[in-house]
Write an enzyme that holds these catalytic residues in place. Sequence first.
Site, PDB file in Angstrom:
ATOM      1  N   HIS A  17     -50.419 -15.205  19.659  1.00 43.72           N
ATOM      2  CA  HIS A  17     -51.492 -14.931  20.639  1.00 43.72           C
ATOM      3  C   HIS A  17     -51.135 -13.663  21.420  1.00 43.72           C
ATOM      4  CE1 HIS A  17     -54.764 -16.601  23.428  1.00 43.72           C
ATOM      5  NE2 HIS A  17     -54.443 -15.410  23.904  1.00 43.72           N
ATOM      6  N   HIS A  48     -52.659  -9.842  23.085  1.00 41.07           N
ATOM      7  CA  HIS A  48     -53.697  -8.855  23.408  1.00 41.07           C
ATOM      8  C   HIS A  48     -53.048  -7.475  23.369  1.00 41.07           C
ATOM      9  CE1 HIS A  48     -56.451 -12.026  24.858  1.00 41.07           C
ATOM     10  NE2 HIS A  48     -55.335 -12.622  25.240  1.00 41.07           N
ATOM     11  N   LEU A  49     -53.493  -6.654  22.446  1.00 43.12           N
ATOM     12  CA  LEU A  49     -52.904  -5.304  22.334  1.00 43.12           C
ATOM     13  C   LEU A  49     -53.782  -4.243  22.968  1.00 43.12           C
ATOM     14  CD1 LEU A  49     -51.445  -5.019  18.708  1.00 43.12           C
ATOM     15  CD2 LEU A  49     -50.195  -5.314  20.853  1.00 43.12           C
ATOM     16  N   ARG A  50     -55.049  -4.612  23.272  1.00 35.65           N
ATOM     17  CA  ARG A  50     -56.022  -3.645  23.808  1.00 35.65           C
ATOM     18  C   ARG A  50     -56.226  -2.499  22.815  1.00 35.65           C
ATOM     19  NH1 ARG A  50     -56.852  -7.929  26.929  1.00 35.65           N
ATOM     20  NH2 ARG A  50     -55.607  -8.021  28.800  1.00 35.65           N
ATOM     21  N   ASN A  56     -60.730  -9.774  21.997  1.00 31.10           N
ATOM     22  CA  ASN A  56     -61.567  -9.565  23.198  1.00 31.10           C
ATOM     23  C   ASN A  56     -61.411  -8.171  23.798  1.00 31.10           C
ATOM     24  OD1 ASN A  56     -58.924 -10.189  24.054  1.00 31.10           O
ATOM     25  ND2 ASN A  56     -59.640 -10.966  26.020  1.00 31.10           N
ATOM     26  N   LYS A  95     -61.994 -16.727  17.033  1.00 33.13           N
ATOM     27  CA  LYS A  95     -61.693 -17.151  18.403  1.00 33.13           C
ATOM     28  C   LYS A  95     -62.950 -17.527  19.165  1.00 33.13           C
ATOM     29  CE  LYS A  95     -59.003 -17.452  22.120  1.00 33.13           C
ATOM     30  NZ  LYS A  95     -58.187 -16.531  22.883  1.00 33.13           N
ATOM     31  N   HIS A 149     -60.122 -20.867  23.491  1.00 34.17           N
ATOM     32  CA  HIS A 149     -59.758 -20.745  24.894  1.00 34.17           C
ATOM     33  C   HIS A 149     -60.343 -22.013  25.521  1.00 34.17           C
ATOM     34  CE1 HIS A 149     -58.893 -18.487  28.679  1.00 34.17           C
ATOM     35  NE2 HIS A 149     -59.639 -19.494  29.116  1.00 34.17           N
ATOM     36  N   HIS A 182     -52.795 -21.382  24.525  1.00 32.78           N
ATOM     37  CA  HIS A 182     -52.118 -21.341  25.830  1.00 32.78           C
ATOM     38  C   HIS A 182     -52.368 -22.598  26.667  1.00 32.78           C
ATOM     39  CE1 HIS A 182     -56.117 -19.823  26.706  1.00 32.78           C
ATOM     40  NE2 HIS A 182     -55.847 -18.595  26.327  1.00 32.78           N
ATOM     41  N   LEU A 209     -55.267 -16.596  33.127  1.00 31.49           N
ATOM     42  CA  LEU A 209     -56.133 -17.730  32.789  1.00 31.49           C
ATOM     43  C   LEU A 209     -55.686 -18.304  31.451  1.00 31.49           C
ATOM     44  CD1 LEU A 209     -59.532 -16.264  33.961  1.00 31.49           C
ATOM     45  CD2 LEU A 209     -58.296 -18.212  34.967  1.00 31.49           C
ATOM     46  N   ASP A 232     -49.525 -14.906  24.756  1.00 32.23           N
ATOM     47  CA  ASP A 232     -50.680 -14.470  25.550  1.00 32.23           C
ATOM     48  C   ASP A 232     -50.341 -13.232  26.384  1.00 32.23           C
ATOM     49  OD1 ASP A 232     -53.284 -14.374  26.428  1.00 32.23           O
ATOM     50  OD2 ASP A 232     -53.057 -15.978  27.905  1.00 32.23           O
ATOM     51  N   HIS A 248     -52.907  -5.396  31.693  1.00 31.21           N
ATOM     52  CA  HIS A 248     -54.011  -4.806  32.470  1.00 31.21           C
ATOM     53  C   HIS A 248     -53.418  -3.702  33.325  1.00 31.21           C
ATOM     54  CE1 HIS A 248     -57.214  -7.803  31.793  1.00 31.21           C
ATOM     55  NE2 HIS A 248     -56.242  -8.698  31.758  1.00 31.21           N
ATOM     56  N   ALA A 293     -57.374 -11.071  35.163  1.00 26.09           N
ATOM     57  CA  ALA A 293     -56.441 -12.136  34.790  1.00 26.09           C
ATOM     58  C   ALA A 293     -55.643 -11.706  33.572  1.00 26.09           C
ATOM     59  CB  ALA A 293     -57.219 -13.407  34.467  1.00 26.09           C
TER      60      ALA A 293
HETATM   61  C1  NCD Z   1     -56.453 -12.602  28.710  1.00 24.85           C
HETATM   62  C2  NCD Z   1     -56.876 -11.136  28.698  1.00 24.85           C
HETATM   63  O1  NCD Z   1     -56.630 -10.453  29.697  1.00 24.85           O
HETATM   64  O2  NCD Z   1     -57.411 -10.678  27.700  1.00 24.85           O
HETATM   65  N1  NCD Z   1     -56.176 -12.993  30.069  1.00 24.85           N
HETATM   66  C3  NCD Z   1     -55.421 -14.029  30.476  1.00 24.85           C
HETATM   67  O3  NCD Z   1     -55.339 -14.278  31.693  1.00 24.85           O
HETATM   68  N2  NCD Z   1     -54.753 -14.788  29.649  1.00 24.85           N
HETATM   69  C4  NCD Z   1     -57.519 -13.414  28.055  1.00 24.85           C
HETATM   70  C5  NCD Z   1     -57.148 -14.844  27.804  1.00 24.85           C
HETATM   71  O4  NCD Z   1     -56.385 -15.145  26.891  1.00 24.85           O
HETATM   72  O5  NCD Z   1     -57.638 -15.690  28.553  1.00 24.85           O
HETATM   73 ZN    ZN Z   2     -55.137 -14.565  25.584  1.00 25.50          ZN
END
Ligand code: NCD
Ligand code: ZN
Length: 349
Positions: free
Chosen positions: A17, A19-21, A45, A103, A140, A178, A224, A252, A256, A268
């Site tokens: 899990h 997030h690489l953006r 996302n 997802k 999620h 998560h 989150l 996760d 940011h 978040a």
């Molecule tokens: C994640 C995100 O920023 O993309 N944020 C988080 O708080 N975990 C999205 C997610 O997995 O809920």
């Molecule tokens: Zn996530």
Amino acid sequence: MSKFIKKITIIKPDDWHVHLRDEKILKKVIHYTGKFYQRALIMPNLDNPITNCLKSIHYKKRILNSMKLKYKFQPLMTCYLTRFTKSKELRNGFLKKIFIAAKLYPNDSTTNSRTGIKNINCITSVLECMEKIGMPLLVHGEEINKNIDIYDRELKFIENTLEPLRKKFPKLKIVLEHITTKDSVEYVKKSNPKYLSATITPHHLMLDRNDMFIGGIQPHLYCLPILKKNTDKEALREVIARGDKHFFLGSDTAPHLCKNKINFFGSAGIFNAPCSLLCYMHVFEEMNALKYFQSFCSENGPKFYNLPINKETITLIKKPCTIIKKVNIDKKNIIIPFLSGQNLNWSLE
Ligand code: NCD
Ligand code: ZN
């Protein structure tokens, strides 16, 4: 006994899990995941979510191009479900291995979920198709409704959405992403791990909701699902310390920009890639459960996804390691990682 262990070698882990953006952030954060993990399941996302094969192929290319190929690292892609998702597109993507999973973000549940699912009945035919072809559904798991307390969102999702969904599609492979509560641990534990498993983050294993308020509000600990009670954290720690095969590594890591975290509406997400594996190690050691470290990091995940276990290994040594304070994104922007500037007992060899 484990306090005498000074070195540990395990099969190279995967992070299920991540997030690489994109663009500047992608280029600066990918190396932290690539350094510790052989494969990572990339969340879809983005600001413009990855909702079809073509977008995914392009995104994967951008990921591969952003890597300075110092590490063998393989991104595995996921598809963001919307009410417009077509079964044919998903089936095609899955069979061609463009997507490993899809997802489900409930509408308005988290970062970039504005086009998430409002009513799960809108995607019945898609779920039917996924069950048939064995494509995992990642959820999620939070029920979003102004009458539901933020601390109860996960339980309400299990009761109102997940349980009926599993009754309707008993052979659909689902990962509850998560998880954060004792209720979720109990729920997942009693299922068949072939059809229901869960990922657990390092921050939910190390912190509880009080930690967000120590010394003042700590925006970098806002994620989150939100951090829960100490008793929830203990339940997560205990279940992995028993080597339960339903649970595997999903950090996760969610970078940011600092300016977006410290804002009127702070984003978040916790960026933990620089230290996630060291944190898991720390927890397994504290729990005296090092014998299950490898199965959590490197075996239970591939088994669920029907993928081979990695051949390479990684070695951690007991040597203090200071987590980087910040990552510079450009002249004006930084990202603050989890445990910024703090020390952990274990390092990568
Ligand atoms: C994640 C995100 O920023 O993309 N944020 C988080 O708080 N975990 C999205 C997610 O997995 O809920
Ligand atoms: Zn996530």
